[in-house]
Design an enzyme around this catalytic site. Structure first.
Site, mmCIF file in Angstrom:
data_model
loop_
_atom_site.group_PDB
_atom_site.id
_atom_site.type_symbol
_atom_site.label_atom_id
_atom_site.label_comp_id
_atom_site.label_asym_id
_atom_site.label_seq_id
_atom_site.Cartn_x
_atom_site.Cartn_y
_atom_site.Cartn_z
ATOM 1 N N ARG A 69 31.582 -78.385 17.841
ATOM 2 C CA ARG A 69 31.868 -79.753 17.420
ATOM 3 C C ARG A 69 31.244 -80.830 18.318
ATOM 4 O O ARG A 69 30.709 -81.826 17.805
ATOM 5 C CB ARG A 69 33.373 -79.978 17.302
ATOM 6 C CG ARG A 69 34.035 -79.128 16.214
ATOM 7 C CD ARG A 69 35.500 -79.470 16.028
ATOM 8 N NE ARG A 69 35.651 -80.772 15.417
ATOM 9 C CZ ARG A 69 36.038 -81.873 16.066
ATOM 10 N NH1 ARG A 69 36.319 -81.811 17.360
ATOM 11 N NH2 ARG A 69 36.150 -83.019 15.431
ATOM 12 N N GLU A 74 45.635 -79.716 0.582
ATOM 13 C CA GLU A 74 44.705 -78.771 1.207
ATOM 14 C C GLU A 74 44.557 -79.052 2.708
ATOM 15 O O GLU A 74 43.461 -79.298 3.200
ATOM 16 C CB GLU A 74 43.329 -78.860 0.536
ATOM 17 C CG GLU A 74 43.322 -78.619 -0.961
ATOM 18 C CD GLU A 74 41.963 -78.945 -1.580
ATOM 19 O OE1 GLU A 74 41.014 -79.229 -0.818
ATOM 20 O OE2 GLU A 74 41.864 -78.942 -2.816
ATOM 21 N N TYR A 77 38.101 -75.555 13.432
ATOM 22 C CA TYR A 77 36.638 -75.659 13.474
ATOM 23 C C TYR A 77 36.094 -75.319 14.858
ATOM 24 O O TYR A 77 35.080 -75.852 15.287
ATOM 25 C CB TYR A 77 36.185 -77.051 13.021
ATOM 26 C CG TYR A 77 36.725 -77.397 11.663
ATOM 27 C CD1 TYR A 77 36.250 -76.766 10.525
ATOM 28 C CD2 TYR A 77 37.760 -78.315 11.519
ATOM 29 C CE1 TYR A 77 36.778 -77.053 9.275
ATOM 30 C CE2 TYR A 77 38.301 -78.607 10.282
ATOM 31 C CZ TYR A 77 37.800 -77.967 9.163
ATOM 32 O OH TYR A 77 38.330 -78.243 7.934
ATOM 33 N N CYS A 96 20.672 -72.247 26.321
ATOM 34 C CA CYS A 96 19.398 -72.878 26.658
ATOM 35 C C CYS A 96 19.050 -74.006 25.681
ATOM 36 O O CYS A 96 18.105 -73.918 24.904
ATOM 37 C CB CYS A 96 18.296 -71.808 26.680
ATOM 38 S SG CYS A 96 16.777 -72.385 27.434
ATOM 39 N N GLU A 97 19.858 -75.040 25.694
ATOM 40 C CA GLU A 97 19.655 -76.251 24.895
ATOM 41 C C GLU A 97 20.208 -77.435 25.664
ATOM 42 O O GLU A 97 21.294 -77.346 26.260
ATOM 43 C CB GLU A 97 20.406 -76.162 23.553
ATOM 44 C CG GLU A 97 19.941 -75.092 22.594
ATOM 45 C CD GLU A 97 18.648 -75.430 21.887
ATOM 46 O OE1 GLU A 97 18.219 -76.606 21.957
ATOM 47 O OE2 GLU A 97 18.063 -74.517 21.281
#
Length: 427
Positions: A325, A286, A383, A355-356
């Site tokens: 990530r 997988e 990802y 805004c973080e």
């Protein structure tokens, strides 16, 4: 990332300039190399062929959650890939991309009744079930449809993958799978159900593994369990050992796919020869990150350079909603200027406009850049886009697939009206 290189001082994807792609499609922009995708998938397919398992003896099931763009799925499907999904939506993506539903395995701990019904109607290859309540529900749904559901049980071998805690899945404290000690009784229960057909066994201990020794340790434990099941008259037709092989983000040295698969096949073949006279068992994989991770970059434009007493900031138009990530895992991505410049480099934290305070993409990087320059974040094919969000009502990036000298727009950029098209104002 051999398919991304400088030509005449400008970074290219295959034979296409990233500057040209930014001018044509804008930024932020995800860019994938078709040649890299084919090369990375072929590492698995070639190893299977080398082991004499080119036909039914092995199946590579690409992990859709790592990058689910239809063009990526279509390309891999045409190369012969199966697919590992974790939702009904991912199954519909595979079907829309022209993938073969009979080569789909359905993983995940929380499958709903509608998802089970959808998968049964498409006659997928196998459900990787993760609990007895899930087996019971699947038995009910299959009975309502007059079908039998093919299953593998995902077994948790309690093997430490030695990776980031958020992507470790094989320890007792993880939510995934059935405890190794409980697996035999779970198989007995499943085998007794009228609408369940036991066909395989599944194990996946985590991702971004640089060393294959934990994977081989897990394989040995699964082999012991298969012997116990066969002794009880519960035949196992395939052995799914999951994914997890890592890629190079910085200076890591991950095990080569071909070397790992050669060791897997050697162990499996020796076991089958000793215990079963050489009777073959199908082996499934997988992979996700190891196929698509280093096949993609995120392209972004520098908006401002902000120089402070203790830190310098390069503020770009990509943000944590585009590449989650770093904020989620404190993950490291290589970052390089698209145009090579002999100017004086300075150390920057590369941050976005969200805004973080956690909206950062890279910290402490030495870069020679100016406002308007382009930066490329490496190893962003896995990802990246699949974890993107619309936080701050930001449209998700466009995606482009480069094939030699051609660039194909494989996902349009979202605009604000797309984001609230499904909303309505209450009366």
């Amino acid at each position: 990332m051999s398919h991304f290189s400088y030509r005449n001082g400008v970074l290219h994807a295959e034979q296409v300039s990233l500057q040209a792609l930014a001018a044509q499609f804008g930024t932020p922009l995800y860019i994938y190399s078709k040649a890299a995708l084919v090369e990375n998938y072929s590492a698995y397919a070639d190893a299977c062929r080398k082991a004499g398992r080119a036909d039914a003896g092995a199946l590579v099931c690409y992990s859709v959650k790592s990058n689910s763009n239809l063009a990526v799925l279509n390309l891999l499907g045409r190369l012969g890939s199966g697919f590992d999904i974790v939702s009904g939506g991912e199954l519909l993506r595979v079907v829309a991309a022209g993938g073969d539903a009979r080569k789909v395995i359905f993983s995940g701990v929380g499958k709903g009744r509608d998802e089970m019904k959808l998968a049964l109607e498409h006659d997928i290859l196998c459900f990787n079930v993760e609990s007895i309540p899930e087996v019971a529900r699947l038995n009910e749904v299959a009975g309502e449809l007059g079908k039998r559901a093919r299953i593998s049980l995902r077994v948790n071998p309690n093997v430490d993958a030695k990776t980031h805690p958020y992507i470790s899945t094989g320890l007792k404290e993880n939510k995934f799978g059935v405890a190794y000690e409980d697996a035999l009784n779970c198989y007995r229960t499943a085998a007794a159900l009228s609408n369940i057909e036991v066909v395989g066994i599944d194990c996946h201990i985590g991702s971004q593994l640089l060393d294959d020794s934990p994977l081989l340790e897990a394989l040995d434990k699964v082999i012991e369990l298969v012997d116990a099941l066969e002794a009880e008259g519960i035949p196992i037709h395939h052995l799914d050992i999951g994914g997890g092989i890592g890629i190079r983000y910085d200076d890591e040295q991950p095990v080569a796919v071909g070397d790992y698969l050669a060791r897997v096949f050697a162990r499996v073949d020796a076991w089958r020869k000793e215990k079963y006279g050489g009777r073959q068992i199908q082996v499934m994989f997988e992979p996700g990150r190891s196929i698509v991770g280093n096949a993609g970059v995120l392209l972004t434009e520098v908006q401002y350079l902000k120089h402070g007493e203790s830190k310098n900031f390069a503020i770009v138009d990509a943000a944590m909603n585009d590449l989650m990530r770093p904020a989620m895992y404190e993950a490291w991505h290589g970052v390089q200027a698209v145009r090579q410049d002999a100017g004086r480099a300075q150390v920057y934290d590369v941050v976005g406009p969200v805004c973080e305070s956690g909206d950062w993409l890279a910290r402490g990087r030495e870069l020679a850049i100016a406002p308007g320059d382009l930066l490329a974040f490496a190893s962003a094919g896995a990802y990246g886009m699949t974890m993107a969000s619309n936080y701050n009502t930001r449209g998700r990036a466009a995606e482009v697939l480069v094939d030699g000298v051609r660039a194909h727009l494989i996902r349009k950029r979202e605009n604000p009206s797309d984001l609230f098209a499904l909303e309505s104002i209450a009366d």
